[in-house]
Scaffold this motif. Sequence first.
Motif, PDB file in Angstrom:
ATOM      1  N   GLY A  28       0.729  -1.234  -0.021  1.00 61.26           N
ATOM      2  CA  GLY A  28       0.062   0.130   0.115  1.00 61.26           C
ATOM      3  C   GLY A  28       0.853   1.360   0.087  1.00 61.26           C
ATOM      4  N   TYR A  29       2.147   1.254  -0.225  1.00 57.86           N
ATOM      5  CA  TYR A  29       2.986   2.419  -0.292  1.00 57.86           C
ATOM      6  C   TYR A  29       2.922   2.725  -1.538  1.00 57.86           C
ATOM      7  CZ  TYR A  29       4.460   1.509   4.772  1.00 57.86           C
ATOM      8  OH  TYR A  29       4.506   1.211   5.918  1.00 57.86           O
ATOM      9  N   LEU A  80      -9.033   9.416  10.481  1.00 58.60           N
ATOM     10  CA  LEU A  80      -8.344   9.623   9.175  1.00 58.60           C
ATOM     11  C   LEU A  80      -9.284   8.844   8.164  1.00 58.60           C
ATOM     12  CD1 LEU A  80      -4.656   8.807   9.449  1.00 58.60           C
ATOM     13  CD2 LEU A  80      -5.758  10.996   9.481  1.00 58.60           C
ATOM     14  N   PRO A  81      -9.333   9.595   7.093  1.00 57.21           N
ATOM     15  CA  PRO A  81     -10.424   9.101   5.988  1.00 57.21           C
ATOM     16  C   PRO A  81      -9.772   7.597   5.392  1.00 57.21           C
ATOM     17  CG  PRO A  81      -9.245  10.874   5.105  1.00 57.21           C
ATOM     18  CD  PRO A  81      -8.860  11.062   6.625  1.00 57.21           C
ATOM     19  N   LEU A  82     -10.594   6.778   4.791  1.00 56.79           N
ATOM     20  CA  LEU A  82      -9.703   5.755   4.129  1.00 56.79           C
ATOM     21  C   LEU A  82      -9.088   6.341   2.848  1.00 56.79           C
ATOM     22  CD1 LEU A  82     -12.609   3.009   4.276  1.00 56.79           C
ATOM     23  CD2 LEU A  82     -10.440   3.148   5.436  1.00 56.79           C
ATOM     24  N   THR A  83      -7.975   5.748   2.304  1.00 57.42           N
ATOM     25  CA  THR A  83      -7.289   6.402   1.276  1.00 57.42           C
ATOM     26  C   THR A  83      -7.173   5.042   0.172  1.00 57.42           C
ATOM     27  OG1 THR A  83      -5.172   5.501   2.532  1.00 57.42           O
ATOM     28  CG2 THR A  83      -6.015   7.884   2.572  1.00 57.42           C
ATOM     29  N   VAL A  84      -7.789   5.236  -0.803  1.00 53.37           N
ATOM     30  CA  VAL A  84      -7.549   4.272  -1.974  1.00 53.37           C
ATOM     31  C   VAL A  84      -6.840   4.955  -3.201  1.00 53.37           C
ATOM     32  CG1 VAL A  84      -9.033   3.288  -3.796  1.00 53.37           C
ATOM     33  CG2 VAL A  84      -9.942   3.537  -1.331  1.00 53.37           C
ATOM     34  N   PRO A 120       0.671   3.770   4.613  1.00 56.40           N
ATOM     35  CA  PRO A 120       0.141   2.917   3.770  1.00 56.40           C
ATOM     36  C   PRO A 120      -1.082   3.310   3.128  1.00 56.40           C
ATOM     37  CG  PRO A 120       0.229   1.460   5.466  1.00 56.40           C
ATOM     38  CD  PRO A 120       0.825   2.869   5.859  1.00 56.40           C
ATOM     39  N   LEU A 121      -1.369   3.107   1.846  1.00 60.79           N
ATOM     40  CA  LEU A 121      -2.875   3.397   1.487  1.00 60.79           C
ATOM     41  C   LEU A 121      -3.709   2.387   1.978  1.00 60.79           C
ATOM     42  CD1 LEU A 121      -2.181   4.466  -2.217  1.00 60.79           C
ATOM     43  CD2 LEU A 121      -2.937   6.024  -0.526  1.00 60.79           C
ATOM     44  N   ASP A 122      -4.974   2.517   2.116  1.00 55.82           N
ATOM     45  CA  ASP A 122      -5.823   1.235   2.268  1.00 55.82           C
ATOM     46  C   ASP A 122      -6.273   0.351   1.561  1.00 55.82           C
ATOM     47  OD1 ASP A 122      -6.058   2.057   5.329  1.00 55.82           O
ATOM     48  OD2 ASP A 122      -7.261   3.672   4.471  1.00 55.82           O
ATOM     49  N   HIS A 159      -6.106  -4.094  -4.549  1.00 58.13           N
ATOM     50  CA  HIS A 159      -5.165  -4.648  -3.748  1.00 58.13           C
ATOM     51  C   HIS A 159      -5.510  -4.063  -2.336  1.00 58.13           C
ATOM     52  CE1 HIS A 159      -2.938  -6.006  -7.075  1.00 58.13           C
ATOM     53  NE2 HIS A 159      -3.015  -4.857  -7.785  1.00 58.13           N
ATOM     54  N   LEU A 160      -5.824  -4.944  -1.458  1.00 58.56           N
ATOM     55  CA  LEU A 160      -6.097  -4.413  -0.022  1.00 58.56           C
ATOM     56  C   LEU A 160      -4.939  -4.190   0.793  1.00 58.56           C
ATOM     57  CD1 LEU A 160      -9.643  -6.219   0.870  1.00 58.56           C
ATOM     58  CD2 LEU A 160      -9.180  -3.976  -0.441  1.00 58.56           C
TER      59      LEU A 160
END
Length: 204
Positions: free
Chosen positions: A137-138, A159-163, A185-187, A196-197
């Motif tokens: 997720g980086y 924090l908001p979820l980051t996609v 890392p992104l979510d 990709h979770l």
Amino acid sequence: MNPSIACNPTAQSKKAWRSRLRAVRLAASSGASNNAALEAHLDALIGRLAPRSIGFYWPLPGEFDAREWIASWLVADVSRRASLPAIAERHAPLHFYFWTPGAPMREGHHGIPEPASPEAALPDLLLVPCLGFDLEGYRLGYGGGYYDRTLAAWPGEALPLTVGIAYEACRIDEGVPERGAHDLPLDAVVTEAGAHLAGRLAAR
């Protein structure tokens, strides 16, 4: 093209990766089938997460253009809201302002359009453009650090979820280089191959 650019195991600096990935992403983004598949995977993930407010981005060359998808997402439920970021000054956190299709825009920093009549927004999910990414997720961006600063200064309780939005050709299998202690890392990262979770969604 190899599905991942990371077929070369030689370690490279972020600067070298950025130089290499710009052309790769531009080529990947020109494929209509890539964008259609990416949009379908994005739709599926967002349907699962069910946010009420999404912050997204005005597309630069090579970036997936989410505006049409966002417009359709808004039409499907009038209670939903979308917003775009604005840069108050260089190297400052982003501020998000509500956006609707056809809303008047003005030129902001770096020549990127932003809402002309800003009404502050605090989205609960962010779509984040990626120049490169890894499966943890980086994200590799342009190096300005705007999203890192934005999340570090986020005013909400959570924090908001980051996609992340990317293309498989820009995946760095050996890992995004030179991670700092401030890097989060992104979510999830959505590409034409799927979602990709990672981050907070990895365990879901």
